[in-house]
Design a protein around this motif. Structure first.
Motif, mmCIF file in Angstrom:
data_model
loop_
_atom_site.group_PDB
_atom_site.id
_atom_site.type_symbol
_atom_site.label_atom_id
_atom_site.label_comp_id
_atom_site.label_asym_id
_atom_site.label_seq_id
_atom_site.Cartn_x
_atom_site.Cartn_y
_atom_site.Cartn_z
ATOM 1 N N ASN A 43 3.650 1.146 -3.479
ATOM 2 C CA ASN A 43 3.141 1.311 -4.820
ATOM 3 C C ASN A 43 3.021 2.765 -5.223
ATOM 4 O O ASN A 43 3.316 3.152 -6.333
ATOM 5 C CB ASN A 43 1.768 0.642 -4.908
ATOM 6 C CG ASN A 43 1.157 0.825 -6.257
ATOM 7 O OD1 ASN A 43 1.845 0.779 -7.260
ATOM 8 N ND2 ASN A 43 -0.119 1.054 -6.282
ATOM 9 N N PHE A 44 2.605 3.584 -4.270
ATOM 10 C CA PHE A 44 2.296 4.955 -4.649
ATOM 11 C C PHE A 44 3.355 5.941 -4.225
ATOM 12 O O PHE A 44 3.256 7.119 -4.480
ATOM 13 C CB PHE A 44 0.936 5.342 -4.090
ATOM 14 C CG PHE A 44 -0.137 4.560 -4.753
ATOM 15 C CD1 PHE A 44 -0.253 4.604 -6.123
ATOM 16 C CD2 PHE A 44 -0.983 3.760 -4.033
ATOM 17 C CE1 PHE A 44 -1.226 3.865 -6.765
ATOM 18 C CE2 PHE A 44 -1.947 3.024 -4.667
ATOM 19 C CZ PHE A 44 -2.073 3.080 -6.043
ATOM 20 N N GLN A 78 5.717 -0.126 9.968
ATOM 21 C CA GLN A 78 4.274 0.100 10.113
ATOM 22 C C GLN A 78 3.711 -0.679 11.286
ATOM 23 O O GLN A 78 2.804 -0.229 11.963
ATOM 24 C CB GLN A 78 3.552 -0.352 8.843
ATOM 25 C CG GLN A 78 3.331 0.774 7.878
ATOM 26 C CD GLN A 78 2.132 0.490 7.009
ATOM 27 O OE1 GLN A 78 1.019 0.319 7.473
ATOM 28 N NE2 GLN A 78 2.359 0.437 5.723
ATOM 29 N N GLU A 83 5.699 6.399 -5.555
ATOM 30 C CA GLU A 83 6.434 6.540 -6.783
ATOM 31 C C GLU A 83 6.282 7.961 -7.275
ATOM 32 O O GLU A 83 5.221 8.553 -7.183
ATOM 33 C CB GLU A 83 5.818 5.602 -7.811
ATOM 34 C CG GLU A 83 6.837 4.817 -8.521
ATOM 35 C CD GLU A 83 6.142 3.833 -9.416
ATOM 36 O OE1 GLU A 83 6.689 3.531 -10.452
ATOM 37 O OE2 GLU A 83 5.031 3.394 -9.081
ATOM 38 N N TYR A 84 7.292 8.480 -7.817
ATOM 39 C CA TYR A 84 7.245 9.873 -8.245
ATOM 40 C C TYR A 84 7.805 9.938 -9.648
ATOM 41 O O TYR A 84 8.989 9.742 -9.864
ATOM 42 C CB TYR A 84 8.047 10.716 -7.243
ATOM 43 C CG TYR A 84 8.471 12.058 -7.775
ATOM 44 C CD1 TYR A 84 9.805 12.432 -7.754
ATOM 45 C CD2 TYR A 84 7.541 12.942 -8.302
ATOM 46 C CE1 TYR A 84 10.201 13.654 -8.232
ATOM 47 C CE2 TYR A 84 7.932 14.165 -8.780
ATOM 48 C CZ TYR A 84 9.267 14.513 -8.753
ATOM 49 O OH TYR A 84 9.653 15.718 -9.234
ATOM 50 N N GLY A 85 6.911 10.168 -10.553
ATOM 51 C CA GLY A 85 7.345 10.306 -11.935
ATOM 52 C C GLY A 85 8.144 9.128 -12.440
ATOM 53 O O GLY A 85 9.102 9.292 -13.175
ATOM 54 N N ALA A 118 0.822 -1.195 0.000
ATOM 55 C CA ALA A 118 0.000 0.000 0.000
ATOM 56 C C ALA A 118 0.861 1.252 0.000
ATOM 57 O O ALA A 118 0.547 2.225 -0.662
ATOM 58 C CB ALA A 118 -0.920 -0.009 1.217
ATOM 59 N N GLN A 119 1.961 1.224 0.733
ATOM 60 C CA GLN A 119 2.802 2.412 0.781
ATOM 61 C C GLN A 119 3.772 2.454 -0.390
ATOM 62 O O GLN A 119 4.064 3.507 -0.929
ATOM 63 C CB GLN A 119 3.581 2.454 2.099
ATOM 64 C CG GLN A 119 2.711 2.725 3.301
ATOM 65 C CD GLN A 119 2.205 4.145 3.340
ATOM 66 O OE1 GLN A 119 2.686 5.014 2.625
ATOM 67 N NE2 GLN A 119 1.216 4.392 4.162
ATOM 68 N N VAL A 166 10.985 6.893 -4.990
ATOM 69 C CA VAL A 166 11.448 7.929 -4.061
ATOM 70 C C VAL A 166 12.189 7.256 -2.918
ATOM 71 O O VAL A 166 11.919 6.129 -2.554
ATOM 72 C CB VAL A 166 10.241 8.676 -3.451
ATOM 73 C CG1 VAL A 166 10.715 9.910 -2.717
ATOM 74 C CG2 VAL A 166 9.245 9.015 -4.490
ATOM 75 N N GLU A 167 13.112 7.971 -2.344
ATOM 76 C CA GLU A 167 13.737 7.527 -1.096
ATOM 77 C C GLU A 167 12.628 7.521 -0.052
ATOM 78 O O GLU A 167 12.097 8.567 0.308
ATOM 79 C CB GLU A 167 14.827 8.542 -0.725
ATOM 80 C CG GLU A 167 15.896 8.027 0.197
ATOM 81 C CD GLU A 167 16.562 6.777 -0.344
ATOM 82 O OE1 GLU A 167 16.697 5.843 0.443
ATOM 83 O OE2 GLU A 167 16.938 6.752 -1.541
ATOM 84 N N LEU A 168 12.256 6.349 0.404
ATOM 85 C CA LEU A 168 11.100 6.277 1.290
ATOM 86 C C LEU A 168 11.464 6.688 2.706
ATOM 87 O O LEU A 168 12.531 6.355 3.194
ATOM 88 C CB LEU A 168 10.544 4.853 1.298
ATOM 89 C CG LEU A 168 10.070 4.412 -0.081
ATOM 90 C CD1 LEU A 168 9.889 2.919 -0.097
ATOM 91 C CD2 LEU A 168 8.772 5.105 -0.423
ATOM 92 N N GLY A 169 10.567 7.375 3.335
ATOM 93 C CA GLY A 169 10.840 7.893 4.668
ATOM 94 C C GLY A 169 10.634 6.868 5.761
ATOM 95 O O GLY A 169 10.365 7.219 6.899
#
Lengths: 333, 517
Positions: free
Chosen positions: A88-89, A108, A91-93, A85-86, A97-100
């Motif tokens: 998949n989206f 989680q 994603e940036y262009g 859930a986290q 993205v470097e996930l936080g």
């Protein structure tokens, strides 16, 4: 003493083995769920191409055996994977993205697990002393009106569905007499007492559910011993009935009581799903339901595994305590 | 907050309600003032929520993102008019409506201190059409062929074809403005230009935002000191939270327990009819639905008022197979009613050369809550017209992939779109993937292309009225009803005379528009 460690070690190995079998079962059953993450998240927009592209991204197209091995390999190294859930989206262009840190399953789960443990702790602190005490009193006054009343009330509370008990408590303790909040949304930064206040209603609901079992077992174990010759001896020498139970009967009936307590403690962790949803308590149960809804498989699997592990662990603990409390088991011939 | 459900209690509460409604107009006119903390119990929250507006689909993030932390270029005001949000004004740069010039608001800063400017607009728009991006707003942004910075505070967007409703489309909650060059950071931490900046955000659990000091909306909106949103997906838990005063407002109340809320004088139920509508689309290129007389027969064999009364329990409005809703500008109020009339239905069947008709209707509650019941009601009323509807109950899982668009006749829902052209071009234009009726009508298609370019409001109304008449009379979708958005709030809160009806909770802007009474 070394024989105890031998026994414990054997139990632990058995526990790990069970956990492995459970992981297989979890993986198989989660994969048998109809629909998948791609379809669930896309909803009305689930065109074949979009579904295919998300499946590709998440590796859902791989062979199930391959996926199982990947998952198991990760767990052994302490990596529960990445939440769909986290991930998949985030994603940036097109580039990731470097996930936080929010995307990893462990990150989680950790705060939710802490909350569930807190709830289980509060419920245990109320229910265990309460049910042992009630059990002793019921044994002391067995077959009296008091005994019957306790039996009827605890048995009817265990026989009612959890959500029903929860709503009854909400009606009486939150709506009609606003003593406790009906919404148990605890979060980081609350003081212990605030948290305790918010946790009270779910904890009471769980208490109502687990009390009967423990109380009945305490009562039965004690009454069972009351006919023994050594109890009769104690009675003959003039010991007061309550002292007979506490000094003579209780120590010998500890094994079954501890067993039942451990089983119920496990229930306090694994059986919280409905209670957490009703009270909006941000624990593992709620996360589990939300994740099943969107088919976030890594989280669902991790939750199942945690439930299984806590069950196995507490059973292990019960076994060990039984062995320790029973000299005959401690020194096997 | 104590109340009892006895008859006397109800009477007392009823009296209080009457009293409350008598003083309500004064309350409404009371001047809003700053102060107070808003607590909202909101459904529609997911653990997958993030500040990436491209993925938003449900209320929780609509309210947290567009309604609190971020801003769009334009905004649909509570009274339905289009006003500027980050754009101060806009004008068409051509008569065909294919060039739009946006003059941006000056002196706006993001929560991290960066000034808002035209480069932010361009980068934020490009997010939706970036390679591999999965944006729900892609069809809007795709229409743009070039984006140019034409002044220190001006952006000119040139479209591939004319679109008079384009500025309205930019009010979509997916198209919020991010700071250029730090979009990743903004999506991770929620850095926007909105009235509230993020204090805490726990996906699927809670959002807490605090009011930004010195905001361009000062004096017009943003009265609360903070907004706290608590994720409560369970309807009963939401209602309990409101009844016990732990939250000030909740969305989507369960209409079955509505009477309990009504009995409480401290709670106000507010509902609006928006564009949300439930449909039964049939594939018009497949027999028997390819015959317009069969479609007409089906249109007259459904009792629409009964659907509203029984499926929506009165919280809705009858629709005459019109996908354009009351929240749209050019909604056609004067459509010829499609009444329940078995004789008329039989007449149309005869026109189609049939005495009776047997059809399958696929339904599942995945389509909308009560879809299966609605299909069964339809089955019962159609029987009188010699139409035998066989209700096929489908699995909820995979409904949208396996049933909708695949089975000749199924159940479906649409939340509606803010412009007529957008609704039509999503589901009724020739050849688009979501044309769930395979609707192919030459005149309709001609009008669709005309209406898209028309910037004159009077001509637009004429065009859209004709299109709505066409689709109502001959179209392949049965739209029995518009479903209301039904929310509830404590009477401690106050709001303006109008309530937005594009989404729930005052178009998801309760945190901006409401105040403490």
């Amino acid at each position: 003493m070394s024989s105890i460690f031998g026994i414990i070690l054997r139990r632990i190995v058995l526990g790990v083995l069970t956990l492995f079998v459970v992981s297989l079962l979890i993986f198989a059953s989660v994969n048998m769920l109809p629909g998948d993450f791609a379809q669930a998240i896309l909803g009305q927009g689930a065109t074949p191409e979009a579904v295919e592209s998300i499946r590709e991204d998440l590796g859902l197209n791989k062979h199930p055996v391959q996926r199982y091995l990947d998952w198991l390999g990760g767990i052994i190294q302490g990596d529960f994977g990445v939440s769909f859930a986290q991930a998949n989206f985030a994603e940036y262009g097109g580039t990731s993205v470097e996930l936080g840190g929010i995307a990893s399953v462990a990150d989680q789960l950790a705060p939710r697990f802490k909350n569930t443990m807190f709830l289980a702790g509060v419920s245990a602190a109320i229910s265990v002393p309460l049910s042992v005490m009630l059990g002793i009193l019921a044994a002391l006054y067995s077959n009296s009106v008091f005994d019957r009343a306790i039996n009827i009330s605890t048995l009817s509370s265990i026989s009612s569905p959890e959500f029903f008990l929860a709503y009854i408590l909400i009606l009486f303790l939150a709506v009609l007499n606003p003593i406790f909040p009906s919404l148990s949304n605890v979060y980081e930064g609350m003081t212990f007492w605030e948290k305790l206040d918010r946790t009270m209603l779910p904890a009471l609901t769980l208490t109502l559910i687990v009390t009967a079992h423990m109380m009945r077992m305490t009562r039965a174990a004690i009454i069972n011993l009351m006919a023994s010759p050594y109890i009769e001896m104690a009675r003959l020498k003039g010991t007061a009935p309550l002292m007979i139970i506490i000094r003579h009967a209780l120590p010998n009936s500890l094994a079954p009581i501890i067993n039942v307590i451990a089983l119920n403690l496990a229930y306090l962790i694994t059986g919280v799903v409905v209670v957490e949803v009703v009270f909006v308590y941000p624990g593992i149960g709620q996360l589990f339901v939300d994740s099943v809804k969107v088919r976030d498989i890594p989280i669902v699997q991790a939750c199942c595994l945690i439930f299984a592990a806590s069950y196995i662990l507490l059973n292990l603990l019960a076994d060990i305590m039984t062995i320790l409390s029973n000299p005959r088991l401690r020194h096997p011939k | 907050m104590k109340y009892d459900i006895s008859r006397r209690g109800a009477l007392k509460a009823g009296g209080a309600l009457v009293a409350a409604s008598a003083i309500a107009p004064q309350l409404l006119q009371a001047q809003p003032s700053r102060g107070g903390d808003l607590r909202v119990g909101a459904g529609g929250a997911n653990t997958s929520d993030s500040w990436d507006a491209r993925t938003h689909s449900d209320l929780f993030m609509q309210m947290a993102c567009m309604g609190s932390v971020f801003d769009c270029l334009t905004e649909i005001a509570a009274d339905g008019t289009l006003v500027g949000e980050l754009a101060e004004s806009w004008e068409p740069g051509s008569a065909e409506g294919d060039v739009w010039i946006f003059n941006l608001r000056q002196g706006v800063t993001f929560h991290n201190g960066k000034d808002f400017g035209p480069e932010d607009v361009i980068e934020s728009l490009q997010l939706h059409v970036a390679e591999g991006a999965k944006s729900a707003a892609k069809p809007i942004v795709e229409q743009i062929s070039t984006m140019e910075i034409t002044g220190p505070n001006q952006v000119t967007l040139t479209l591939k074809g004319g679109n008079a409703g384009f500025p309205t489309m930019l009010a979509d909650y997916h198209i919020v403005m991010y700071p250029a060059g730090m979009v990743e950071d903004a999506m991770l931490n929620g850095i926007g230009t909105g009235l509230f900046k993020v204090e805490t955000f726990d996906p699927g659990v809670r959002f807490l935002g605090s009011r930004v000091e010195g905001h361009y909306k000062d004096g017009r909106a943003g009265w609360f000191n903070s907004i706290e949103m608590i994720a409560i997906n369970d309807g009963t838990a939401r209602m309990n939270a409101l009844l016990t005063g732990q939250v000030d407002a909740i969305n989507r109340i369960d209409v079955k327990t509505e009477s309990l809320l009504k009995a409480n004088p401290n709670i106000e139920i507010f509902e609006v009819t928006g564009n949300q509508h439930f449909t039964f689309p049939m594939l018009t290129n497949i027999a028997p639905f390819d015959d317009v007389n069969v479609r007409k027969a089906l249109k007259h064999s459904i009792d629409r008022q009964e659907m509203v009364d029984k499926i929506l329990r009165g919280h809705g409005r009858v629709s005459y197979d019109n996908p354009i809703g009351p929240a749209n500008t050019y909604f056609h109020e004067g459509l010829e009613p499609l009444t329940y009339d078995p004789d008329k239905a039989k007449f149309y069947l005869k026109q189609a050369g049939m005495d009776s008709l047997d059809v399958d209707l696929s339904a599942s509650d995945a389509a909308f809550v009560g879809a299966v019941d609605a299909a069964q009601l339809y089955q019962a009323t159609a029987k009188a017209a010699n139409i035998n509807i066989n209700v096929v109950q489908e699995a909820a899982d995979g409904y949208w992939s396996n049933v909708w668009l695949k089975k000749p006749w199924s159940a479906c829902y649409w939340s509606g779109r803010s412009t007529e052209d957008w609704t039509f071009s999503t589901a009724y234009e020739l050849g688009v993937p979501w044309n769930d009726t395979h609707w192919n009508n030459a005149r309709f298609q001609e009008l669709l292309l005309l209406g898209r370019k028309e910037i004159d409001p009077d001509k637009s109304r004429e065009i859209y009225n004709e299109m709505q008449t066409l689709i109502s009379q001959e179209g392949g979708t049965i739209v029995p009803m518009y479903a209301n958005y039904v929310d509830a709030a404590s009477t401690k809160l106050a709001h303006g005379p109008d309530l937005g009806n594009v989404y729930q909770m005052d178009t998801a802007r309760i945190g901006e528009r409401w105040w403490m009474a």
